[in-house]
Motif scaffolding. Structure first.
Motif, PDB file in Angstrom:
ATOM      1  N   PHE A   1      29.813   8.348   3.073  1.00 21.78           N
ATOM      2  CA  PHE A   1      31.660   8.159   2.375  1.00 21.78           C
ATOM      3  C   PHE A   1      30.709   7.889   0.809  1.00 21.78           C
ATOM      4  N   SER A   2      31.615   7.202   0.495  1.00 20.69           N
ATOM      5  CA  SER A   2      31.296   6.587  -0.997  1.00 20.69           C
ATOM      6  C   SER A   2      31.559   4.525  -1.247  1.00 20.69           C
ATOM      7  N   ALA A   3      31.068   4.136  -2.110  1.00 19.74           N
ATOM      8  CA  ALA A   3      31.211   2.462  -1.973  1.00 19.74           C
ATOM      9  C   ALA A   3      32.949   2.306  -1.706  1.00 19.74           C
ATOM     10  N   GLU A   4      33.480   3.378  -2.454  1.00 17.50           N
ATOM     11  CA  GLU A   4      34.549   2.618  -1.962  1.00 17.50           C
ATOM     12  C   GLU A   4      35.311   2.715  -0.693  1.00 17.50           C
TER      13      GLU A   4
ATOM     14  N   GLU B   1      19.559  -3.898  -4.468  1.00 17.06           N
ATOM     15  CA  GLU B   1      19.985  -1.998  -4.020  1.00 17.06           C
ATOM     16  C   GLU B   1      21.275  -2.083  -3.771  1.00 17.06           C
ATOM     17  N   VAL B   2      20.510  -2.592  -2.435  1.00 15.25           N
ATOM     18  CA  VAL B   2      22.705  -2.559  -1.154  1.00 15.25           C
ATOM     19  C   VAL B   2      23.968  -2.989  -2.861  1.00 15.25           C
ATOM     20  N   TRP B   3      23.788  -4.216  -2.779  1.00 16.79           N
ATOM     21  CA  TRP B   3      24.859  -4.494  -3.246  1.00 16.79           C
ATOM     22  C   TRP B   3      25.062  -3.750  -5.085  1.00 16.79           C
ATOM     23  N   LYS B   4      24.652  -3.083  -5.788  1.00 17.50           N
ATOM     24  CA  LYS B   4      24.136  -2.626  -6.831  1.00 17.50           C
ATOM     25  C   LYS B   4      25.489  -0.964  -6.782  1.00 17.50           C
ATOM     26  N   ALA B   5      24.837  -0.169  -4.955  1.00 14.49           N
ATOM     27  CA  ALA B   5      25.440   0.550  -4.463  1.00 14.49           C
ATOM     28  C   ALA B   5      27.115   0.316  -4.337  1.00 14.49           C
ATOM     29  N   LEU B   6      27.183  -1.124  -3.686  1.00  9.74           N
ATOM     30  CA  LEU B   6      28.418  -1.217  -3.244  1.00  9.74           C
ATOM     31  C   LEU B   6      29.662  -1.769  -4.191  1.00  9.74           C
ATOM     32  N   ASP B   7      28.745  -1.692  -5.517  1.00 14.52           N
ATOM     33  CA  ASP B   7      29.745  -2.330  -7.110  1.00 14.52           C
ATOM     34  C   ASP B   7      29.888  -3.728  -6.711  1.00 14.52           C
ATOM     35  N   ILE B   8      28.646  -4.389  -6.595  1.00 13.80           N
ATOM     36  CA  ILE B   8      28.686  -5.233  -7.349  1.00 13.80           C
ATOM     37  C   ILE B   8      28.820  -6.088  -7.804  1.00 13.80           C
ATOM     38  N   SER B   9      29.238  -6.764  -9.113  1.00 14.47           N
ATOM     39  CA  SER B   9      29.900  -7.140 -10.016  1.00 14.47           C
ATOM     40  C   SER B   9      28.444  -8.532 -10.206  1.00 14.47           C
ATOM     41  N   TYR B  10      27.593  -9.144  -9.845  1.00  9.29           N
ATOM     42  CA  TYR B  10      27.021 -10.360  -9.958  1.00  9.29           C
ATOM     43  C   TYR B  10      26.487 -10.376 -11.318  1.00  9.29           C
ATOM     44  N   ASP B  11      26.236 -11.872 -11.794  1.00  7.42           N
ATOM     45  CA  ASP B  11      26.044 -11.765 -13.054  1.00  7.42           C
ATOM     46  C   ASP B  11      24.860 -12.134 -12.581  1.00  7.42           C
ATOM     47  N   ASP B  12      24.025 -13.111 -11.465  1.00  7.42           N
ATOM     48  CA  ASP B  12      22.857 -13.507 -11.866  1.00  7.42           C
ATOM     49  C   ASP B  12      22.588 -13.777 -10.332  1.00  7.42           C
ATOM     50  N   PHE B  13      21.009 -13.277  -9.720  1.00  6.02           N
ATOM     51  CA  PHE B  13      21.120 -13.539  -8.504  1.00  6.02           C
ATOM     52  C   PHE B  13      19.404 -13.930  -8.843  1.00  6.02           C
ATOM     53  N   ILE B  14      20.021 -15.393  -7.997  1.00  5.87           N
ATOM     54  CA  ILE B  14      19.028 -16.295  -8.238  1.00  5.87           C
ATOM     55  C   ILE B  14      17.894 -15.800  -6.649  1.00  5.87           C
ATOM     56  N   GLN B  15      16.551 -16.015  -6.818  1.00  7.74           N
ATOM     57  CA  GLN B  15      15.676 -16.513  -5.591  1.00  7.74           C
ATOM     58  C   GLN B  15      15.007 -18.070  -5.490  1.00  7.74           C
ATOM     59  N   THR B  16      15.031 -18.373  -4.682  1.00  4.75           N
ATOM     60  CA  THR B  16      15.355 -19.575  -4.087  1.00  4.75           C
ATOM     61  C   THR B  16      13.399 -19.855  -4.336  1.00  4.75           C
ATOM     62  N   SER B  17      13.107 -18.537  -4.226  1.00  2.95           N
ATOM     63  CA  SER B  17      11.321 -19.092  -4.564  1.00  2.95           C
ATOM     64  C   SER B  17      10.958 -19.551  -6.273  1.00  2.95           C
ATOM     65  N   GLU B  18      12.357 -19.187  -7.077  1.00  2.00           N
ATOM     66  CA  GLU B  18      11.819 -18.724  -8.556  1.00  2.00           C
ATOM     67  C   GLU B  18      11.402 -20.829  -9.445  1.00  2.00           C
ATOM     68  N   VAL B  19      10.904 -20.774  -9.989  1.00  2.00           N
ATOM     69  CA  VAL B  19      10.856 -21.989 -10.534  1.00  2.00           C
ATOM     70  C   VAL B  19      11.702 -22.475 -11.404  1.00  2.00           C
ATOM     71  N   ARG B  20      12.573 -21.590 -11.621  1.00  2.00           N
ATOM     72  CA  ARG B  20      14.130 -23.184 -12.044  1.00  2.00           C
ATOM     73  C   ARG B  20      14.711 -23.119 -11.122  1.00  2.00           C
ATOM     74  N   HIS B  21      14.772 -22.981  -9.969  1.00  2.00           N
ATOM     75  CA  HIS B  21      15.134 -23.428  -8.297  1.00  2.00           C
ATOM     76  C   HIS B  21      14.410 -24.644  -8.065  1.00  2.00           C
ATOM     77  N   HIS B  22      13.040 -23.999  -7.891  1.00  2.00           N
ATOM     78  CA  HIS B  22      12.321 -25.800  -7.681  1.00  2.00           C
ATOM     79  C   HIS B  22      12.079 -26.098  -8.910  1.00  2.00           C
ATOM     80  N   ASP B  23      12.012 -26.501  -9.783  1.00  2.00           N
ATOM     81  CA  ASP B  23      12.661 -27.365 -10.803  1.00  2.00           C
ATOM     82  C   ASP B  23      13.456 -28.299 -10.853  1.00  2.00           C
ATOM     83  N   CYS B  24      15.027 -27.185 -10.897  1.00  2.00           N
ATOM     84  CA  CYS B  24      16.023 -28.510 -10.459  1.00  2.00           C
ATOM     85  C   CYS B  24      15.963 -28.672  -8.783  1.00  2.00           C
ATOM     86  N   CYS B  25      15.286 -28.317  -8.096  1.00  2.00           N
ATOM     87  CA  CYS B  25      15.562 -28.612  -6.303  1.00  2.00           C
ATOM     88  C   CYS B  25      14.466 -30.405  -6.898  1.00  2.00           C
TER      89      CYS B  25
END
Length: 525
Positions: free
Chosen positions: A317-320, A80-104
RNA sequence: CGCGGCGUGGAGCAGUGGUAGCUCGCCAGGCUCAUAACCUGGAGGUCGUAGGUUCAAAUCCUGCCGCCGCAACCA
């Protein structure tokens, strides 16, 4: 074929909400991501949360929440904060996710099979209450600071990563890639570390439920640092999508805090070597933000009450404005300070007075004297008013500074090279007088001043995306803003139609972009 | 001598051998299109300190002083 650019920021512990220091890193990384996209790169910008730590599990427990549910809730709050700051991330990983467990698990197994992990005894001070080993530094009079009981000497088996075996390879790698660690001032520190004692690291913990299990010995979980670094390759598809991994790895840049450079410059490349993958290309260790209250400069700290949350500033104020302050006032490679007073000063002088006011006076002049249309400018190429530096020099410095993440300097270049000269030019040519004696000449002057606004919009695109779009779309420029790149600052376009102010105006005036802040109204100034 | 970084006008920064620069703040003047904004000029620095190298040092070397980081769950 577009060049690819894989950019990451550090993943954050979600045991408390993000503060302005964490935001500083994301903004800096975001500028790089936006700049690269603008330059035509295919960008993959990764962010995320680091969840497999005891502290997170404990915090969830305190709140009586399920750990995973807690992590998901926090991930939502962070984003929510990152979006409010206009951070243009393409992916947000959580290390509890299955894909990360598999990778590790795939990764650590690979390293284990390659013989770089061995079992040995670990001996240290153990706190029964925490169910964890404590370093001597953590103990107070030999007692655990949390449970106030004496820590016991305890020995148990665990698995070590043979970091010491990579000493020579790491040295060779750093020799061959002097640009690997940025800014350069950190290089010595890292080299010194590697040249000196490089100890094998204990990469497992026992007796913990939360975390990722060691695949060949399920009694153990993977130590958080070994797991955390792997988020970068998880997102690139390691262990789950080989094709994707081949496309994106190695990462082009890890943007991290200066405190964790050693993990990224020694441990991480060694881990990559151990698993037979390429190390990342570049690591950038940015500075920290401190809080200035009165004469004192203090660390951001919850217990000291010096924690400022991004939303505190954003809601006022604003993100800008937020982005501008940290990018301009805090040199990204070095440390910076935050105070509400300074914030207001920077906002007023740079954003309201200089940029905002230039925009107001130019659009106002065109609006009220020309009915918003500069007749006779169709087919006429404008000339950017510049100071001592040519556009070529300004843009080339800007490029160099943005690419080396010297954002504060890049913004100085833009202000000194484009905005200040534009205001000077306005003063010198005085179109508000000229319009009474020679209207066509006044139109030409305004055409040139609008060109300064256009160039500013182009160069601001990675820094203040919303503002840049507003500036740009206030005129009938032919090229869509989405397609604009740095090159467009260098080449003034010749308009097909007469230049027109398309921004909404009331009585020939636009709404101020950045209303001035009254200093008295600012708290804690 | 553990290692490393930093110390430039009131504040924040740039400046790696050749008249010390930028922003903010302060003072004076101009302009009045504009968000009392903008423009011009000025005051203010022995570039931490003591030596050394050099025709010439903020810039290279050495000592000293001061501040700040640095191995684990801290951005």
């Amino acid at each position: 074929m577009a060049q690819r650019f894989f950019l990451t920021s550090a993943i954050d512990y979600p045991n408390s909400r993000p503060h302005i220091g964490t935001a500083f890193e994301k903004i800096g990384a975001d500028v790089q991501a936006r700049y690269r996209r603008m330059e035509g790169y295919e960008v993959f910008f990764l962010m995320g949360n680091d969840e497999n730590t005891v502290k997170v599990a404990r915090r969830a427990q305190e709140l009586g929440e399920d750990v995973l549910a807690y992590c998901n809730r926090m991930a939502g709050e962070f984003q929510e904060v990152w979006k409010a700051l206009d951070i243009s991330y393409d992916d947000f990983i959580q290390t509890s996710e299955v894909r990360h467990h598999d990778c590790c698990r795939a990764f650590i197994q690979k390293v284990y099979d390659a013989g770089h992990i061995y079992k040995a005894a670990y001996e240290g001070f153990y706190c029964e209450g925490c169910e964890a080993f404590k370093t001597e530094k953590e103990l107070e009079d030999g007692k655990c600071p949390v449970h106030k009981v004496p820590a016991m000497r305890r020995q148990e088996d665990c698995y070590y990563f043979a970091l010491s075996q990579f000493r020579e390879k790491l040295l060779a790698y750093h020799e061959a890639h002097p640009e690997f660690i940025q800014p350069e001032s950190r290089r010595n520190e890292v080299m010194q570390l590697i040249r000196g004692e490089l100890l094998d690291v204990n990469i497992t913990r026992s007796g913990q439920d939360w975390g990722i299990r060691v695949p060949w010995d399920e009694r153990f979980t993977i130590y958080v640092w070994f797991d955390a670094l792997l988020n970068y390759i998880t997102a690139a598809g390691y262990g789950t999508d080989p094709e994707r991994f081949a496309r994106w790895w190695p990462a082009d840049m890890h943007v991290i805090g200066k405190d964790i450079t050693r993990f990224h410059c020694a441990l991480w490349p060694a881990m990559c070597m151990a698993a037979g993958i390429e190390p990342p290309r570049r690591v950038f260790g940015h500075g920290f933000v401190y809080i200035k209250s009165g004469q004192e400069t203090v660390k951001i700290s919850k217990s000291l009450g010096t924690l400022v949350e991004p939303m505190d500033i954003l809601s006022k104020f604003s993100a800008e404005a937020f982005r501008y302050y940290f990018l301009r006032e805090c040199p990204f490679p070095g440390d910076g300070e935050f105070s509400w007073r300074r914030f207001a000063e920077v906002y007023n002088s740079d954003l309201a007075n200089n940029l905002g006011n230039l925009y107001s006076r130019v659009t106002g002049l065109v609006g009220r004297n020309f009915g918003s249309v500069l007749e006779g400018t169709a087919g006429l190429k404008p000339t950017l008013p510049v100071g001592e530096q040519s556009v070529q020099e300004v843009v080339s410095r800007y490029r160099q500074q943005v690419e080396s993440l010297h954002y504060s300097q890049a913004l100085t270049t833009l202000w000194q090279g484009v905005l200040v000269p534009a205001n000077q030019h306005a003063e010198k040519t005085a179109p508000w007088s000229l319009v009474k004696t020679d209207k066509p000449a006044a139109a030409l002057v305004l055409h040139d001043l609008v060109e300064a606004v256009r160039v500013a919009a182009v160069l601001l695109k990675p820094f203040l995306p919303k503002l840049a779009a507003t500036l740009y779309s206030s005129f009938n420029f032919a090229k869509p803003f989405a397609e604009v790149s740095t090159q467009d600052a260098l080449e003034s376009p010749t308009p097909q139609d007469d230049l027109r102010v398309t921004a909404e105006t009331v009585a020939g005036k636009v709404v101020p972009l950045f209303p001035r802040i009254e200093l008295d109204s600012v708290q804690g100034a």
